[in-house]
Design a protein around this motif. Structure first.
Motif, PDB file in Angstrom:
ATOM      1  N   ARG A 141       0.843  -1.199   0.000  1.00 24.22           N
ATOM      2  CA  ARG A 141       0.000   0.000   0.000  1.00 24.22           C
ATOM      3  C   ARG A 141       0.872   1.241   0.000  1.00 24.22           C
ATOM      4  NH1 ARG A 141      -2.248  -3.072   4.075  1.00 24.22           N
ATOM      5  NH2 ARG A 141      -1.456  -1.676   5.716  1.00 24.22           N
ATOM      6  N   GLU A 142       0.641   2.112  -0.948  1.00 22.53           N
ATOM      7  CA  GLU A 142       1.268   3.436  -0.989  1.00 22.53           C
ATOM      8  C   GLU A 142       2.781   3.374  -0.778  1.00 22.53           C
ATOM      9  OE1 GLU A 142      -0.817   5.764   1.890  1.00 22.53           O
ATOM     10  OE2 GLU A 142      -2.663   5.814   0.724  1.00 22.53           O
ATOM     11  N   GLY A 143       3.424   2.478  -1.510  1.00 22.01           N
ATOM     12  CA  GLY A 143       4.880   2.434  -1.494  1.00 22.01           C
ATOM     13  C   GLY A 143       5.492   1.662  -0.342  1.00 22.01           C
ATOM     14  N   ARG A 144       4.658   0.940   0.433  1.00 22.33           N
ATOM     15  CA  ARG A 144       5.180   0.186   1.571  1.00 22.33           C
ATOM     16  C   ARG A 144       4.639  -1.243   1.554  1.00 22.33           C
ATOM     17  NH1 ARG A 144       7.616   3.783   5.042  1.00 22.33           N
ATOM     18  NH2 ARG A 144       7.941   2.187   6.636  1.00 22.33           N
ATOM     19  N   TYR A 145       5.481  -2.164   2.040  1.00 23.44           N
ATOM     20  CA  TYR A 145       5.075  -3.555   2.187  1.00 23.44           C
ATOM     21  C   TYR A 145       4.696  -3.815   3.643  1.00 23.44           C
ATOM     22  CZ  TYR A 145       7.248  -4.305  -2.378  1.00 23.44           C
ATOM     23  OH  TYR A 145       7.582  -4.241  -3.718  1.00 23.44           O
ATOM     24  N   PHE A 146       3.583  -4.512   3.844  1.00 22.88           N
ATOM     25  CA  PHE A 146       3.105  -4.805   5.195  1.00 22.88           C
ATOM     26  C   PHE A 146       2.916  -6.311   5.353  1.00 22.88           C
ATOM     27  CE2 PHE A 146       1.727  -0.533   4.183  1.00 22.88           C
ATOM     28  CZ  PHE A 146       2.030   0.187   5.338  1.00 22.88           C
ATOM     29  N   ASN A 147       3.204  -6.790   6.536  1.00 18.72           N
ATOM     30  CA  ASN A 147       3.063  -8.202   6.862  1.00 18.72           C
ATOM     31  C   ASN A 147       1.751  -8.420   7.617  1.00 18.72           C
ATOM     32  OD1 ASN A 147       3.315 -10.853   7.779  1.00 18.72           O
ATOM     33  ND2 ASN A 147       4.743 -10.293   9.414  1.00 18.72           N
ATOM     34  N   PRO A 148       0.799  -9.160   7.067  1.00 18.12           N
ATOM     35  CA  PRO A 148      -0.489  -9.368   7.753  1.00 18.12           C
ATOM     36  C   PRO A 148      -0.450 -10.439   8.838  1.00 18.12           C
ATOM     37  CG  PRO A 148      -0.522 -10.457   5.632  1.00 18.12           C
ATOM     38  CD  PRO A 148       0.796  -9.743   5.713  1.00 18.12           C
ATOM     39  N   ASP A 149       0.643 -11.184   8.943  1.00 15.93           N
ATOM     40  CA  ASP A 149       0.752 -12.250   9.942  1.00 15.93           C
ATOM     41  C   ASP A 149       2.079 -12.097  10.675  1.00 15.93           C
ATOM     42  OD1 ASP A 149       0.871 -14.517  11.480  1.00 15.93           O
ATOM     43  OD2 ASP A 149       0.428 -15.924   9.860  1.00 15.93           O
ATOM     44  N   PHE A 150       2.043 -11.445  11.831  1.00 12.67           N
ATOM     45  CA  PHE A 150       3.274 -11.144  12.551  1.00 12.67           C
ATOM     46  C   PHE A 150       4.036 -12.394  12.992  1.00 12.67           C
ATOM     47  CE2 PHE A 150       1.102  -6.980  13.934  1.00 12.67           C
ATOM     48  CZ  PHE A 150       1.571  -6.320  12.802  1.00 12.67           C
ATOM     49  N   LEU A 151       3.359 -13.526  13.108  1.00 12.99           N
ATOM     50  CA  LEU A 151       4.054 -14.751  13.492  1.00 12.99           C
ATOM     51  C   LEU A 151       5.048 -15.197  12.420  1.00 12.99           C
ATOM     52  CD1 LEU A 151       1.150 -16.784  15.142  1.00 12.99           C
ATOM     53  CD2 LEU A 151       3.074 -15.665  16.291  1.00 12.99           C
ATOM     54  N   LEU A 152       4.907 -14.678  11.212  1.00 16.52           N
ATOM     55  CA  LEU A 152       5.830 -15.010  10.123  1.00 16.52           C
ATOM     56  C   LEU A 152       6.873 -13.925   9.902  1.00 16.52           C
ATOM     57  CD1 LEU A 152       3.286 -16.395   7.487  1.00 16.52           C
ATOM     58  CD2 LEU A 152       4.693 -17.707   9.100  1.00 16.52           C
TER      59      LEU A 152
END
Length: 353
Positions: A331-342
């Motif tokens: 989103r908007e130039g950034r990568y986000f991790n939806p599962d913090f356990l990984l």
């Protein structure tokens, strides 16, 4: 700009604790607090703190900050207060047995507006196993007192992954926490560290992935945002967010760490040495590779995410592959991790390219 203040005094040493803390140094408290003011005066200049470059958040950690009388904090507060932003978040950790009503009132009067209670559990037997000095009644009383005094933001630490933990016990911990006037939970899995009482009994740590995920789900069902692998809140800790965003921070006290651009600062961990030489500070330079690694690990384990501009072409290609596999969001130039356990796995896969 953030400010962290380390208080190394404890009325007891928890069996799992690897932090720089002492149970036999209470006679040095006044001398220690005076040394903090000496270091703070120096750091304000080093970090070029001013009204134009202000302090956004303050966090008093330990050790146990509630073992030090509020009157001994006054000089430090008077020194940094002119440089605070108007709505600065000022947090102090506290242990339920030493956070008396008088102590909480004194810290509130100084300007502390957020308290993080080291509760760990509302089960008395589990507290004994962990070597905690308080019981459930202490915790309930301290949290309620904090609310009555006027602290709108109250957080509790809880520990799981302890041998003997059951879903029923942990459900009771959560039910008791949500029955209290809190807006934040920090949830930690028991980790056995070297040079702790638990070092010779590693079997006491027993984390099950299924139970961990269940805990995460139960907390978020209550409307608490899971914004970092160990943190959930109706409101976020702005101080913690500042760390994850790689903001500069002053580290004050024995065992603290400071950070300025590409350098880390380490005052002496020995409290007696620190008292006599508070400006004896080891400096470490961080190269670009180390800084990138930190940004990846912190970004993927929190809501901060990772800016695509810091990635090499090969790393960005790997991140895009993980996005196509559903392991990352973009989103908007950034990568986000939806599962913090990984988080660790993802960070390693991106960093390795």
């Amino acid at each position: 700009m953030l400010l962290y203040i380390h208080i190394p005094f404890c009325d007891s040493k928890c069996s799992y604790c690897a932090f720089n803390s002492y149970v036999d140094k209470f006679a040095r408290r006044e001398h220690y607090m005076r040394s903090l003011t000496r270091q703070l005066r120096y750091e304000l200049e080093r970090f070029e703190v001013s009204v134009a470059n202000p302090i956004e958040t303050v966090f008093i950690g330990g050790g146990t900050p509630s073992t030090v009388d509020p009157s001994l904090y006054r000089e430090i507060f008077d020194m940094f207060r002119p440089f605070l932003i108007n709505d600065a978040e000022i947090t102090s950790e506290a242990n339920p047995n030493s956070a008396t009503k008088e102590w909480l009132e004194g810290m509130h009067a100084l300007g502390v507006n957020r308290i993080s209670f080291g509760v760990q559990s509302f089960d008395d037997q589990k507290l004994k196993t962990l070597g905690r000095a308080h019981n459930t009644a202490h915790a309930l009383n301290a949290i309620r007192n904090g609310h009555e005094i006027g602290f709108d933001r109250l957080s509790v630490d809880l520990i799981y992954g302890v041998r003997g933990d059951t879903k029923e016990l942990l459900a009771n911990d959560l039910a008791q926490a949500f029955a209290l006037p809190i807006d934040h939970i920090s949830l930690y899995s028991l980790t056995i560290e070297e040079e702790t009482a638990f070092e010779k009994t590693p079997q006491l740590a027993h984390e099950e992935l299924e139970l961990t995920q269940w805990l995460f789900d139960e907390i978020t069902k209550q409307g608490f945002e899971h914004y970092e692998i160990s943190n959930f809140g109706l409101t976020r800790s702005r101080h913690n967010l500042g760390y994850w965003e790689s903001k500069n921070y002053i580290g004050l006290g024995s065992g603290a760490v400071g950070f300025l651009n590409d350098r880390r600062f380490y005052p002496s961990r020995d409290v007696d040495r620190y008292i006599s030489h508070p400006l004896e500070i080891y400096e470490e330079h961080l190269d670009e590779s180390a800084r990138l690694g930190e940004k990846l690990f912190l970004g993927f384990r929190s809501c901060i995410g990772v800016d695509e501009s810091i990635l090499s072409p090969k790393q960005k290609a790997q991140a895009d592959l993980l996005k196509r596999e559903g392991m990352l969001e973009y989103r908007e130039g950034r990568y986000f991790n939806p599962d913090f356990l990984l988080a660790d796995e993802i960070a390693l896969r991106v960093e390795g390219y």
